[in-house]
Design an enzyme around this catalytic site. Structure first.
Site, PDB file in Angstrom:
ATOM      1  N   GLY A   7      -8.805   3.591   8.888  1.00  0.00           N
ATOM      2  CA  GLY A   7      -9.235   2.382   8.216  1.00  0.00           C
ATOM      3  C   GLY A   7      -8.084   1.780   7.434  1.00  0.00           C
ATOM      4  O   GLY A   7      -7.096   2.452   7.118  1.00  0.00           O
ATOM      5  N   CYS A   8      -8.194   0.509   7.100  1.00  0.00           N
ATOM      6  CA  CYS A   8      -7.105  -0.171   6.389  1.00  0.00           C
ATOM      7  C   CYS A   8      -6.919   0.384   4.975  1.00  0.00           C
ATOM      8  O   CYS A   8      -5.809   0.739   4.570  1.00  0.00           O
ATOM      9  CB  CYS A   8      -7.338  -1.675   6.372  1.00  0.00           C
TER      10      CYS A   8
END
Length: 306
Positions: free
Chosen positions: A113-114
């Site tokens: 995920g970012c």
């Protein structure tokens, strides 16, 4: 012979950015479905089975369905959704954390995920080195450009120009927490405070570190460890921060790197570990291309914007 590549969900934000990074790359033969076929199960199954590698740029449930459609094939998969990030049998696609060789030999790779990318880049090496405790109640304060929310959030921000700040995840239990906890090796999931600002791209992840309260070594050891980790990476950079402010600019260009920094008080009793990245770059599409390159035996930065 070109590597056959299929992007399932190529019309979404992440998929479009991946395609931009693949422009002019003769190593790949891109399998493309027209608008009428994109949601046709049989057409997608055929493409998934025909590809050497497929990149899934889909919502979680659709990504799980795509994996089922690919069953019986030898197709290698990179999943950009959060569906498989802590799933058994999947390799976590963070080369700087997991190791390039592990990803190179994997069939199923899940993109990080970012927000976890920033958090783990900062915290995981320090926990591994014994400089941060595994049982501390960590907090994560982070802001992202609105493109990270997909087309619905992009439309919302671009149509409602009065939005200046959007805090979310207020009911806790954010879907990024399992990977943050697992890959940092923590006893507890951190308290995560994400927010969105009216910029298309860009992200800052901020982890407060109270040295004195933790009873841990000071900034010098942290700096040495993070400098060592980033020195082994072509995408990560490290610097000591001296500014009085940190900015996300609305016109920031696409970027696939990540910058780590540390800000301390004069007495070295407190610090803030800060990661700066592009939520669509190292936080999504750039990471997918990095993993694709590694899986194909190519230089990991090929096609990246650094």
């Amino acid at each position: 012979m070109a590597i056959r590549l299929f992007i399932d969900g190529a019309a979404g934000t992440t998929g479009l950015e991946i395609r931009e990074r693949l422009q002019g790359r003769g190593e790949f033969d891109l399998l493309v479905l027209d608008d009428a076929q994109r949601k046709d199960e049989a057409a997608r199954r055929d493409a998934l089975h025909a590809a050497d590698i497929a990149i899934l740029c889909l919502p979680d449930e659709a990504a799980k369905e795509a994996v089922k459609l690919a069953e019986g094939s030898g197709t290698r998969i990179i999943d950009a959704s959060s569906a498989h990030r802590v799933a058994e049998g999947w390799t976590y696609g963070f080369p700087e954390l997991i190791g390039q060789e592990t990803i190179a030999n994997a069939r199923l790779v899940s993109n990080p995920g970012c927000y976890p990318t920033g958090f783990l880049a900062l915290v995981a090496p320090l926990v591994r080195a014994g400089l941060l405790p595994v049982d501390w109640p960590y907090t994560v304060n982070a802001v992202s450009g609105y493109s990270g929310g997909g087309n619905a959030l992009i439309d919302r921000f671009e149509q409602d120009t009065d939005i200046a700040f959007r805090a979310y995840g207020l009911q806790m239990g954010h879907k990024h927490l399992p990977e943050m906890q697992k890959y940092a090796g923590l006893a507890h999931a951190p308290v995560f405070s994400p927010a969105v600002v009216p910029a298309f791209r860009g992200m800052i992840v901020d982890v407060p570190i109270p040295f004195k309260a933790m009873g841990v070594a000071g900034a010098a050891d942290f700096e040495e460890e993070l400098a060592k980790v980033t020195g082994q990476s072509q995408l990560m950079t490290w610097r000591r921060g001296f500014e009085s402010e940190f900015l996300i600019r609305k016109d920031a260009p696409a970027w696939d790197g990540i910058e780590l920094s540390i800000y301390c008080d004069e007495d070295y009793t407190q610090a803030r570990l800060i990661a700066r990245l592009d939520n669509l770059g190292k936080g999504a599409s750039g990471a997918a291309i990095q993993n694709l390159n590694i899986m194909c035996g190519l230089p990991e930065t090929t096609g990246l914007r650094l």
